[in-house]
Design a protein around this motif. Structure first.
Motif, mmCIF file in Angstrom:
data_model
loop_
_atom_site.group_PDB
_atom_site.id
_atom_site.type_symbol
_atom_site.label_atom_id
_atom_site.label_comp_id
_atom_site.label_asym_id
_atom_site.label_seq_id
_atom_site.Cartn_x
_atom_site.Cartn_y
_atom_site.Cartn_z
ATOM 1 N N LYS A 1 0.864 -1.174 0.000
ATOM 2 C CA LYS A 1 0.000 0.000 0.000
ATOM 3 C C LYS A 1 0.900 1.223 0.000
ATOM 4 C CE LYS A 1 -4.283 -1.594 0.318
ATOM 5 N NZ LYS A 1 -5.363 -1.268 -0.633
ATOM 6 N N ILE A 2 0.828 2.007 -1.056
ATOM 7 C CA ILE A 2 1.637 3.217 -1.140
ATOM 8 C C ILE A 2 0.737 4.430 -0.984
ATOM 9 C CG2 ILE A 2 3.398 2.137 -2.578
ATOM 10 C CD1 ILE A 2 2.132 3.515 -5.003
ATOM 11 N N GLN A 3 1.316 5.517 -0.506
ATOM 12 C CA GLN A 3 0.563 6.754 -0.333
ATOM 13 C C GLN A 3 1.402 7.920 -0.822
ATOM 14 O OE1 GLN A 3 -0.163 7.086 3.889
ATOM 15 N NE2 GLN A 3 1.728 8.208 4.219
ATOM 16 N N GLU A 4 0.749 9.031 -1.021
ATOM 17 C CA GLU A 4 1.418 10.214 -1.543
ATOM 18 C C GLU A 4 2.481 10.717 -0.586
ATOM 19 O OE1 GLU A 4 -1.420 12.920 -4.150
ATOM 20 O OE2 GLU A 4 -2.355 12.417 -2.250
ATOM 21 N N LEU A 5 3.512 11.329 -1.158
ATOM 22 C CA LEU A 5 4.508 11.989 -0.335
ATOM 23 C C LEU A 5 3.903 13.235 0.305
ATOM 24 C CD1 LEU A 5 7.578 11.742 -2.743
ATOM 25 C CD2 LEU A 5 7.097 10.346 -0.732
ATOM 26 N N PRO A 6 4.386 13.631 1.484
ATOM 27 C CA PRO A 6 3.808 14.812 2.131
ATOM 28 C C PRO A 6 3.853 16.062 1.263
ATOM 29 C CG PRO A 6 5.180 13.595 3.680
ATOM 30 C CD PRO A 6 5.364 12.948 2.340
ATOM 31 N N GLY A 7 4.888 16.202 0.432
ATOM 32 C CA GLY A 7 4.973 17.384 -0.412
ATOM 33 C C GLY A 7 4.000 17.377 -1.579
ATOM 34 N N GLN A 8 3.418 16.221 -1.906
ATOM 35 C CA GLN A 8 2.483 16.136 -3.033
ATOM 36 C C GLN A 8 1.031 16.315 -2.613
ATOM 37 O OE1 GLN A 8 3.260 12.275 -4.702
ATOM 38 N NE2 GLN A 8 5.212 12.876 -5.611
ATOM 39 N N VAL A 9 0.751 16.344 -1.313
ATOM 40 C CA VAL A 9 -0.631 16.444 -0.842
ATOM 41 C C VAL A 9 -1.040 17.917 -0.804
ATOM 42 C CG1 VAL A 9 -2.231 15.872 1.007
ATOM 43 C CG2 VAL A 9 -0.281 14.384 0.545
ATOM 44 N N PRO A 10 -2.092 18.315 -1.517
ATOM 45 C CA PRO A 10 -2.552 19.708 -1.423
ATOM 46 C C PRO A 10 -3.043 20.035 -0.012
ATOM 47 C CG PRO A 10 -3.494 18.610 -3.356
ATOM 48 C CD PRO A 10 -2.846 17.548 -2.509
#
Length: 344
Positions: free
Chosen positions: A92-101
């Motif tokens: 399960k992968i999730q967005e990097l913190p810098g990519q989250v609006p």
């Protein structure tokens, strides 16, 4: 060129995409059947069945000429010895913190690893993976409720870890000679401190403290006592003095670093939660920001916004480096996370 996880949509189905993301959780490596072998209990005829998905219907009738001629209802026995299996792991992968609006929850995606790609990543790693974006329709009783909708997953073809772990670094002789030469220079300490976030002027004492936290100390394990060698840093100051920028830079420098503001780093918050795997039904631990930054640095924002009951939840993590706590919101400090075998 890699795509952000949020930008992978329906027009990418069936195409090869490259994604840079963080691993949230991993399943155990299990055998996945590719070819199943059956043996007839009467005539001994071997039948082979190719499996193309994760679910299959076992054969129940022998197709040999002898059983077909006499219309026999002999049972087919599945033989593990003659079957072919492949290693399978689900990520399960999730967005990097810098990519989250701002104000959004991190998106997650399921990744299937096959063969030698298994065990190439652990929770908390920042990886860049390439794979084919595919749909998987609902099967069984779920198909009646879901209708024409389908889940999506990424069938990985390559996995590359962006940041190496401390134990993975291989120092050459030239680099070791250069390190020994720099260690004898009296101004190395100040130069290294100034190289942290060089776009921010001043704050030399703060940068020296962050440098000491990045290097860490020496742990002492006595007979019945463990003395922590790592240090924690709490930044306090007026708005606009680059506290958050310093934390973000430290999270980028550390081989295993996480920067979080509230619940923006992980879907389960700061600590961890126990979830049930939809496919195998097993209970899995999905780590929060502190678990993802295991043996690294967790940079947490807004320490003063925490409630007293939630603030006490991270005291044991910071002092004893073990955790047995409820989910907690955010703070502003640098927290050295414990080793993997110290989580309870």
């Amino acid at each position: 060129r890699y795509e952000a996880l949020r930008n992978v949509r329906s027009n990418h189905i069936g195409q090869l995409v490259t994604i840079r993301a963080m691993v949230a959780r991993c399943s155990d490596v299990k055998p996945l059947a590719k070819v199943v072998t059956y043996t007839c209990e009467e005539c001994g005829y071997e039948t082979y069945q190719e499996v193309t998905g994760r679910n299959f219907m076992p054969l129940d009738k022998c197709k040999s000429p002898v059983c077909t001629q006499y219309n026999s209802n002999a049972k087919l026995l599945m033989q593990t010895r003659g079957s072919k299996f492949s290693k399978f792991q689900e990520l399960k992968i999730q967005e990097l913190p810098g990519q989250v609006p701002t104000g959004h929850i991190p998106r997650v995606m399921t990744v299937h690893l096959m063969g030698e790609l298994t065990r190439t990543a652990v929770p908390g790693d920042e990886i860049e993976l390439s794979g084919i974006f595919l749909p998987t329709p609902y099967t069984g009783y779920k198909a009646m409720k879901a209708g024409l909708t389908a889940d999506t997953f990424l069938e990985a073809t390559s996995v590359h870890r962006i940041k190496q772990r401390y134990e993975d670094y291989d120092f050459s002789d030239d680099l070791l000679d250069e390190i020994n030469e720099k260690s004898r220079d009296a101004g190395t300490y100040a130069k290294l401190a100034r190289s942290i976030a060089p776009e921010i002027w001043g704050h030399e004492d703060v940068k020296k403290a962050l440098l000491l936290q990045l290097v860490g100390g020496c742990d002492r394990t006595l007979k019945d006592l463990r003395i922590r060698g790592d240090m924690h840093v709490c930044l306090m100051g007026d708005p606009g003095v680059a506290k958050s920028q310093l934390l973000k830079h430290v999270a980028k420098l550390a081989p295993r670093g996480v920067y979080t503001t509230g619940k923006g780093s992980s879907g389960v918050g700061l600590t961890a939660s126990v979830i049930k795997d939809a496919f195998s039904g097993e209970l899995m631990l999905e780590g929060g920001a502190l678990v993802l930054a295991d043996q690294g640095i967790c940079c947490i924002d807004e320490f003063d916004k925490m409630e007293d009951s939630d603030r006490t939840a991270i005291h044991e993590v910071m002092e004893q480096q073990t955790g047995n706590f409820p989910p907690a919101p955010a703070c502003k400090c640098g927290v050295r996370s414990p080793a993997p075998n110290e989580w309870t």
